[in-house]
Design a protein around this motif. Sequence first.
Motif, PDB file in Angstrom:
ATOM      1  N   ALA A 148       0.826  -1.226   0.000  1.00 41.13           N
ATOM      2  CA  ALA A 148       0.000   0.000   0.000  1.00 41.13           C
ATOM      3  C   ALA A 148       0.856   1.272   0.000  1.00 41.13           C
ATOM      4  O   ALA A 148       0.505   2.266  -0.642  1.00 41.13           O
ATOM      5  N   ALA A 149       2.003   1.231   0.692  1.00 41.31           N
ATOM      6  CA  ALA A 149       2.849   2.425   0.794  1.00 41.31           C
ATOM      7  C   ALA A 149       3.460   2.809  -0.550  1.00 41.31           C
ATOM      8  O   ALA A 149       3.967   3.921  -0.709  1.00 41.31           O
ATOM      9  N   PHE A 150       3.415   1.887  -1.522  1.00 45.10           N
ATOM     10  CA  PHE A 150       3.986   2.183  -2.839  1.00 45.10           C
ATOM     11  C   PHE A 150       2.940   2.756  -3.798  1.00 45.10           C
ATOM     12  O   PHE A 150       3.233   3.000  -4.961  1.00 45.10           O
ATOM     13  N   ASP A 151       1.727   2.926  -3.319  1.00 42.17           N
ATOM     14  CA  ASP A 151       0.662   3.442  -4.191  1.00 42.17           C
ATOM     15  C   ASP A 151       0.724   4.974  -4.266  1.00 42.17           C
ATOM     16  O   ASP A 151       0.235   5.669  -3.375  1.00 42.17           O
ATOM     17  N   PHE A 152       1.332   5.465  -5.345  1.00 39.94           N
ATOM     18  CA  PHE A 152       1.349   6.916  -5.592  1.00 39.94           C
ATOM     19  C   PHE A 152       0.393   7.266  -6.735  1.00 39.94           C
ATOM     20  O   PHE A 152       0.457   8.359  -7.286  1.00 39.94           O
ATOM     21  N   GLN A 153      -0.471   6.327  -7.062  1.00 40.55           N
ATOM     22  CA  GLN A 153      -1.456   6.520  -8.131  1.00 40.55           C
ATOM     23  C   GLN A 153      -2.712   7.164  -7.528  1.00 40.55           C
ATOM     24  O   GLN A 153      -3.038   8.317  -7.821  1.00 40.55           O
ATOM     25  N   GLU A 154      -3.412   6.428  -6.648  1.00 44.55           N
ATOM     26  CA  GLU A 154      -4.655   6.959  -6.065  1.00 44.55           C
ATOM     27  C   GLU A 154      -4.412   8.201  -5.197  1.00 44.55           C
ATOM     28  O   GLU A 154      -5.114   9.207  -5.368  1.00 44.55           O
ATOM     29  N   PRO A 155      -3.418   8.190  -4.265  1.00 45.49           N
ATOM     30  CA  PRO A 155      -3.263   9.393  -3.417  1.00 45.49           C
ATOM     31  C   PRO A 155      -2.902  10.633  -4.232  1.00 45.49           C
ATOM     32  O   PRO A 155      -3.400  11.728  -3.970  1.00 45.49           O
ATOM     33  N   TYR A 156      -2.061  10.455  -5.256  1.00 44.41           N
ATOM     34  CA  TYR A 156      -1.693  11.613  -6.081  1.00 44.41           C
ATOM     35  C   TYR A 156      -2.918  12.158  -6.809  1.00 44.41           C
ATOM     36  O   TYR A 156      -3.171  13.376  -6.825  1.00 44.41           O
ATOM     37  N   LEU A 157      -3.691  11.256  -7.410  1.00 44.18           N
ATOM     38  CA  LEU A 157      -4.873  11.719  -8.158  1.00 44.18           C
ATOM     39  C   LEU A 157      -5.864  12.415  -7.238  1.00 44.18           C
ATOM     40  O   LEU A 157      -6.412  13.469  -7.576  1.00 44.18           O
ATOM     41  N   ARG A 158      -6.091  11.847  -6.052  1.00 45.41           N
ATOM     42  CA  ARG A 158      -7.013  12.503  -5.112  1.00 45.41           C
ATOM     43  C   ARG A 158      -6.506  13.895  -4.739  1.00 45.41           C
ATOM     44  O   ARG A 158      -7.280  14.852  -4.633  1.00 45.41           O
ATOM     45  N   ALA A 159      -5.174  14.016  -4.549  1.00 43.20           N
ATOM     46  CA  ALA A 159      -4.611  15.312  -4.135  1.00 43.20           C
ATOM     47  C   ALA A 159      -4.743  16.348  -5.250  1.00 43.20           C
ATOM     48  O   ALA A 159      -5.237  17.461  -5.027  1.00 43.20           O
ATOM     49  N   VAL A 160      -4.329  15.990  -6.444  1.00 40.61           N
ATOM     50  CA  VAL A 160      -4.309  17.008  -7.509  1.00 40.61           C
ATOM     51  C   VAL A 160      -5.726  17.332  -7.978  1.00 40.61           C
ATOM     52  O   VAL A 160      -6.053  18.490  -8.274  1.00 40.61           O
ATOM     53  N   LEU A 161      -6.613  16.327  -8.021  1.00 36.33           N
ATOM     54  CA  LEU A 161      -8.001  16.611  -8.410  1.00 36.33           C
ATOM     55  C   LEU A 161      -8.669  17.477  -7.344  1.00 36.33           C
ATOM     56  O   LEU A 161      -9.395  18.424  -7.667  1.00 36.33           O
ATOM     57  N   GLY A 162      -8.395  17.164  -6.076  1.00 43.38           N
ATOM     58  CA  GLY A 162      -8.940  17.976  -4.980  1.00 43.38           C
ATOM     59  C   GLY A 162      -8.472  19.418  -5.075  1.00 43.38           C
ATOM     60  O   GLY A 162      -9.239  20.355  -4.842  1.00 43.38           O
ATOM     61  N   PHE A 163      -7.203  19.600  -5.435  1.00 40.93           N
ATOM     62  CA  PHE A 163      -6.636  20.947  -5.596  1.00 40.93           C
ATOM     63  C   PHE A 163      -7.412  21.746  -6.649  1.00 40.93           C
ATOM     64  O   PHE A 163      -7.583  22.961  -6.537  1.00 40.93           O
ATOM     65  N   LEU A 164      -7.921  21.032  -7.656  1.00 43.51           N
ATOM     66  CA  LEU A 164      -8.681  21.701  -8.735  1.00 43.51           C
ATOM     67  C   LEU A 164     -10.169  21.829  -8.395  1.00 43.51           C
ATOM     68  O   LEU A 164     -10.952  22.291  -9.222  1.00 43.51           O
ATOM     69  N   GLY A 165     -10.549  21.375  -7.201  1.00 40.77           N
ATOM     70  CA  GLY A 165     -11.958  21.484  -6.788  1.00 40.77           C
ATOM     71  C   GLY A 165     -12.754  20.221  -7.031  1.00 40.77           C
ATOM     72  O   GLY A 165     -13.968  20.188  -6.806  1.00 40.77           O
ATOM     73  N   LEU A 166     -12.072  19.187  -7.528  1.00 38.28           N
ATOM     74  CA  LEU A 166     -12.759  17.918  -7.826  1.00 38.28           C
ATOM     75  C   LEU A 166     -12.583  16.984  -6.629  1.00 38.28           C
ATOM     76  O   LEU A 166     -11.725  16.094  -6.626  1.00 38.28           O
TER      77      LEU A 166
END
Length: 208
Positions: A148-166
């Motif tokens: 799980a600690a190697f998953d930079f796919q879902e956390p990154y997408l949640r972070a950057v989409l959240g930054f855009l208001g998504l």
Amino acid sequence: MTNVLLVHSSLFGDKSESLAVARAYVSGLPDARVTERALSPSTVPHLEASTFAAMRTPAAELDAAQKSQLALSDTLVAEVEAADTIVLAVPMYNFSIPSTLKAWIDHVARAGRTFRYTEKGPEGLLTGRKVVIFASRGGVYSSESPAAAFDFQEPYLRAVLGFLGLGDVTVVPVEGLAMGPDAAASARAKAMAEAGRLAAAAAERKVA
Ligand SMILES: Cc1cc2nc3c(=O)[nH]c(=O)nc-3n(C[C@H](O)[C@H](O)[C@H](O)COP(=O)(O)O)c2cc1C
């Protein structure tokens, strides 16, 4: 009518596992008008310094060359703005997202257009849209997995989409695809069932 933007980023084009599940989900959505954006280095190349400079230039001051440099970014942003639901088909590459999807994000993240800085900090401007991500992986990364600690796919997408208001993001993993035929078949079946369930729930919201 629901406007759906389907963005897919696998090297394998129509043979993509994430795309197959994403398409099954989209086909179950009621009354959907679908725009598909297939990402590749030729359709969405990396951002160049001159394009980034044009992004930071006030609209009224753009010259003709800068306007044409911004054309792709303008189109990609308009596709997102027109969507009620954004569906991302995203394979995990080297623990993160395909570079083509990162290039798409670099064209869509525009200060003053899709986010802005305020006295209270950054504010995303793409609010009010749903995002559904079909995240395919060769291995298994869900929370109970040691990887799980190697998953930079879902956390990154949640972070950057959240930054855009998504912030309304649902992630459907399609994982374990490289762990033998039985694991792969079970991953596909589980993800397809979840795609069907989510589409049925969207249909119910529409009639409710
Ligand atoms: C360049 C490349 C890198 C990959 N890196 C990973 C990885 O880090 N972890 C993983 O679980 N799977 C990895 N895989 C396997 C893919 O995630 C898997 O084949 C993919 O999710 C299948 O989805 P697709 O058919 O939509 O491309 C990689 C595949 C490729 C082609």
